[in-house]
Motif scaffolding. Structure first.
Motif, PDB file in Angstrom:
ATOM      1  N   THR A  13       0.856  -1.174   0.000  1.00  0.00           N
ATOM      2  CA  THR A  13       0.000   0.000   0.000  1.00  0.00           C
ATOM      3  C   THR A  13       0.896   1.229   0.000  1.00  0.00           C
ATOM      4  OG1 THR A  13      -1.865   1.052   1.111  1.00  0.00           O
ATOM      5  CG2 THR A  13      -0.126   0.193   2.516  1.00  0.00           C
ATOM      6  N   VAL A  14       0.304   2.404  -0.220  1.00  0.00           N
ATOM      7  CA  VAL A  14       1.077   3.652  -0.238  1.00  0.00           C
ATOM      8  C   VAL A  14       0.484   4.624   0.780  1.00  0.00           C
ATOM      9  CG1 VAL A  14       1.843   3.452  -2.633  1.00  0.00           C
ATOM     10  CG2 VAL A  14      -0.358   4.526  -2.129  1.00  0.00           C
ATOM     11  N   ASP A 172      -2.306  -3.281   2.401  1.00  0.00           N
ATOM     12  CA  ASP A 172      -1.996  -2.868   3.771  1.00  0.00           C
ATOM     13  C   ASP A 172      -0.513  -3.123   4.047  1.00  0.00           C
ATOM     14  OD1 ASP A 172      -2.286  -2.047   6.402  1.00  0.00           O
ATOM     15  OD2 ASP A 172      -4.033  -3.303   6.789  1.00  0.00           O
ATOM     16  N   VAL A 173      -0.105  -2.830   5.252  1.00  0.00           N
ATOM     17  CA  VAL A 173       1.246  -3.165   5.729  1.00  0.00           C
ATOM     18  C   VAL A 173       1.163  -4.489   6.472  1.00  0.00           C
ATOM     19  CG1 VAL A 173       3.176  -2.471   7.160  1.00  0.00           C
ATOM     20  CG2 VAL A 173       1.904  -0.740   5.889  1.00  0.00           C
ATOM     21  N   MET A 174       1.995  -5.441   6.087  1.00  0.00           N
ATOM     22  CA  MET A 174       2.006  -6.778   6.693  1.00  0.00           C
ATOM     23  C   MET A 174       3.260  -6.952   7.549  1.00  0.00           C
ATOM     24  SD  MET A 174      -0.638  -8.087   4.888  1.00  0.00           S
ATOM     25  CE  MET A 174      -1.530  -7.527   3.451  1.00  0.00           C
ATOM     26  N   SER A 175       3.395  -8.146   8.135  1.00  0.00           N
ATOM     27  CA  SER A 175       4.601  -8.517   8.868  1.00  0.00           C
ATOM     28  C   SER A 175       5.305  -9.635   8.120  1.00  0.00           C
ATOM     29  CB  SER A 175       4.258  -8.981  10.285  1.00  0.00           C
ATOM     30  OG  SER A 175       3.714  -7.935  11.050  1.00  0.00           O
ATOM     31  N   LEU A 176       6.606  -9.449   7.874  1.00  0.00           N
ATOM     32  CA  LEU A 176       7.429 -10.485   7.262  1.00  0.00           C
ATOM     33  C   LEU A 176       8.136 -11.241   8.380  1.00  0.00           C
ATOM     34  CD1 LEU A 176       8.762 -11.787   4.717  1.00  0.00           C
ATOM     35  CD2 LEU A 176      10.558 -10.066   4.949  1.00  0.00           C
ATOM     36  N   ALA A 230      10.924 -11.308  -2.056  1.00  0.00           N
ATOM     37  CA  ALA A 230       9.490 -11.106  -1.845  1.00  0.00           C
ATOM     38  C   ALA A 230       9.184  -9.628  -2.026  1.00  0.00           C
ATOM     39  CB  ALA A 230       9.086 -11.562  -0.441  1.00  0.00           C
ATOM     40  N   PHE A 231       8.151  -9.302  -2.813  1.00  0.00           N
ATOM     41  CA  PHE A 231       7.883  -7.886  -3.075  1.00  0.00           C
ATOM     42  C   PHE A 231       6.426  -7.677  -3.457  1.00  0.00           C
ATOM     43  CE2 PHE A 231       9.341  -9.897  -6.942  1.00  0.00           C
ATOM     44  CZ  PHE A 231       8.552  -9.391  -7.963  1.00  0.00           C
ATOM     45  N   TRP A 232       5.979  -6.431  -3.302  1.00  0.00           N
ATOM     46  CA  TRP A 232       4.629  -6.020  -3.703  1.00  0.00           C
ATOM     47  C   TRP A 232       4.514  -6.169  -5.209  1.00  0.00           C
ATOM     48  CZ3 TRP A 232       2.617  -0.279  -3.385  1.00  0.00           C
ATOM     49  CH2 TRP A 232       1.245  -0.248  -3.701  1.00  0.00           C
ATOM     50  N   PRO A 277       4.804   3.429   3.096  1.00  0.00           N
ATOM     51  CA  PRO A 277       4.883   3.528   4.556  1.00  0.00           C
ATOM     52  C   PRO A 277       5.880   2.545   5.170  1.00  0.00           C
ATOM     53  CG  PRO A 277       2.959   2.267   3.933  1.00  0.00           C
ATOM     54  CD  PRO A 277       3.588   2.733   2.654  1.00  0.00           C
ATOM     55  N   ALA A 278       6.360   1.594   4.384  1.00  0.00           N
ATOM     56  CA  ALA A 278       7.308   0.577   4.844  1.00  0.00           C
ATOM     57  C   ALA A 278       7.930  -0.045   3.602  1.00  0.00           C
ATOM     58  CB  ALA A 278       6.590  -0.486   5.677  1.00  0.00           C
ATOM     59  N   PRO A 279       9.034  -0.784   3.736  1.00  0.00           N
ATOM     60  CA  PRO A 279       9.617  -1.424   2.554  1.00  0.00           C
ATOM     61  C   PRO A 279       8.611  -2.328   1.850  1.00  0.00           C
ATOM     62  CG  PRO A 279      11.114  -1.579   4.419  1.00  0.00           C
ATOM     63  CD  PRO A 279       9.820  -1.060   4.955  1.00  0.00           C
TER      64      PRO A 279
END
Length: 576
Positions: A13-14, A172-176, A230-232, A277-279
């Protein structure tokens, strides 16, 4: 010890809107791509990729039943294949419907490529559908075809080659997170979605209550370079791997990671990284091997919204989840949990073993003990249904994971009926056995599904091939098509029998209806008979008689005049 280690946030997300409407549309999609560092550059993101789509849409699909090769859409690895299919479908529509016109609709359809083409289909002044072929962006394909998770060929023209994994989730922002091997590199990789962004604690615990919903079995992913990227999916593989400048990525990533197991990467999409908002991308050092691709859900009814995630797990690695005896996710049916039902079943089995001829009264008492209705029949208590809950039985039989949980619950119930309270160590051992049984049942189920899928799709393929093949050539082709059955029995006879049944039962259980069955029925029947074992041929009778029966059945069910006297009477006369 089981558990996962959080690496950091990963975003799909942005925080700031894109400058163009096209980008804004793509940036609403929550999709992650995961693959070996050697393979991810094949993924095109929102740029045009390798695949082309040919498709017919609209009411015209209901007007035409028999499409060439039983297809009115397909993805193709080349433009020529897509263009050829378009021409075939267009000619077929014209032949089947007669008075139709094709009107240029490229602007209306909004094609991606100037080399694509699209038309509206008009009959008697009424638009009845449209058709097009067009070059597609990989992000379009992924979002259209991914149900939570999917693995797909990295190279469209090489379906048996390297694969990429896709995780379709929320924007959204997830957790890796990862779990490490004894060498200190990752052998489990998870991307976890939490609506309330409260995943860290349960990640450390190994997502203990997470379960895999049925229907998401995927082909495994080969990670050979020692690095996962791993990437968007809004970005493209070439952009993310831009620093390698087309060179093998492993040396660059080895240097870039240094002593770290994982480290963020830039997307290198102009203007995107500043709006994140995050990598949105990571490189992860992994154990080489085959990785299972699984989708999990956990506590979805909780106040915090629960969790869902993708996990890539190296085959043979210890699980990241703690072993536990399952409880069917807390499900209660007929007032009974899985553990309660397991206990009642253990007591029921004891009654049936002790009182084989007169178990009705005791089963009635057992029903009363567990507050269950006592089913009756003319003989009194219905022994077959007493102390049973059919809905529990149906769920258990239809779900490999639930079947394994039920076996574990019955093991514990059996110990307690003997007055033995299982220790924590015993429960841990039972839980580990439960997980092993569940894996075996799931693998057996997947193999059965694969075999059935190959039989159905192979039967369609072999019937179409039979139009231009001799019986001997059909048998040779069938060995390559029905590989699972041929390996199991040494012969493709069962696959060819499936083709015979498909011809005999048009429309039954999804069977297609074939045109011009008189071109294939005799050759398929001969190929099936000649591929049988001698004892099966003896059971079926003489070849000539068998082929006649097949022809008669196939012709009759497909509305083709039966040679000879015709219909049932003709077959009856042939046997006299």
């Amino acid at each position: 010890m089981p558990g996962l280690e959080t690496i950091g946030p990963i975003a799909c997300t942005v925080k700031d809107e894109a400058p163009t409407e096209v980008e804004q549309g793509f940036e609403e999609e929550g999709l992650f791509v995961l693959g070996d560092a050697n393979d991810v550059h094949h993924y095109s993101g929102m740029d045009l990729g390798q695949e082309w789509l040919t498709r017919v849409a609209g009411p015209v699909n209901d007007l035409i039943k028999n499409w060439p090769n039983n297809e009115n859409w397909r993805y193709h690895p080349t433009e020529d294949l897509a263009r050829n299919m378009y021409a075939t479908l267009r000619n077929h529509i014209a032949q089947q419907l007669g008075n139709v016109q094709f009107v240029d609709a490229r602007e209306e359809i909004g094609l991606n490529s100037t080399r694509g083409y699209g038309e509206n289909i008009v009959q008697n002044g009424q638009e009845i559908g449209s058709m097009f072929f067009d070059n597609m962006a990989d992000l379009q394909l992924a979002c259209s075809n991914t149900d939570a998770i999917r693995t797909t060929p990295a190279i469209a023209a090489q379906p048996q080659g390297p694969r990429l994994a896709q995780y379709y989730t929320q924007s959204d922002v997830m957790s890796l997170a990862i779990a490490k091997s004894p060498r200190g590199v990752a052998e489990h990789i998870a991307i976890v979605f939490s609506p309330a962004h409260e995943a860290d604690l349960v990640i450390r615990e190994g997502m203990p209550r997470a379960e895999q919903p049925p229907g998401h079995t995927q082909k495994p992913l080969a990670l050979t370079s020692g690095f996962l990227v791993a990437f968007w999916g809004r970005a493209s593989g070439p952009n993310v791997m831009m620093p390698t400048q087309g060179q093998p990525p492993a040396p660059m990533l080895h240097s870039y990671l240094g002593h770290l197991v994982a480290r963020p990467l830039q997307t290198n999409v102009p203007g995107l990284d500043a709006r994140l908002p995050a990598p949105a991308a990571y490189a992860i050092r992994v154990e080489p091997g085959l990785y299972d691709v699984n989708y999990y859900e956990m506590d979805l009814d909780a106040e915090n919204g629960g969790y869902s995630f993708i996990a890539l797990s190296r085959q043979g690695a210890p699980p990241f989840q703690p072993a536990r005896v399952g409880n069917a996710g807390g499900k209660v049916i007929g007032g009974m949990s899985l553990a309660d039902y397991a206990m009642m079943q253990c007591e029921r089995e004891q009654i049936l073993m002790r009182q084989q001829m007169n178990s009705g009264p005791a089963l009635g008492q057992l029903c009363a003990k567990y507050k269950q209705p006592v089913p009756q029949n003319a003989m009194g208590v219905d022994v077959g249904y007493a102390a049973r809950i059919v809905e529990w039985d149906t769920l258990i039989q239809g779900n490999p994971k639930l079947s394994a949980e039920f076996v574990a619950a019955k093991t514990i119930a059996g110990m307690r009926l003997q007055g033995i309270e299982p220790s924590p160590e015993q429960i841990q051992a039972i839980a580990q056995q439960q997980n092993a049984v569940a894996q075996q049942l799931q693998q057996a189920g997947a193999a059965h599904q694969d075999a059935n899928k190959q039989l159905f799709e192979g039967a369609v393929q072999i019937i179409e091939l039979a139009r231009t093949r001799t019986p001997e050539q059909i048998i040779a082709e069938a060995r390559n098509i029905f590989t699972i059955e041929t390996q199991r029995s040494g012969s493709p006879a069962h696959g060819l029998m499936r083709a015979v049944r498909m011809l005999k039962q048009p429309g039954y259980e999804g069977n297609p209806k074939f045109a011009n069955v008189d071109q294939v029925a005799e050759k398929i029947a001969l190929a099936h008979y000649r591929s049988m074992k001698p004892e099966d041929q003896k059971f079926e009778g003489a070849e000539k008689s068998y082929v006649k029966d097949v022809i008669a059945d196939v012709y009759e069910k497909n509305g083709v005049p039966v040679p000879g006297v015709g219909g049932f009477l003709g077959r009856f006369m042939d046997k006299l």
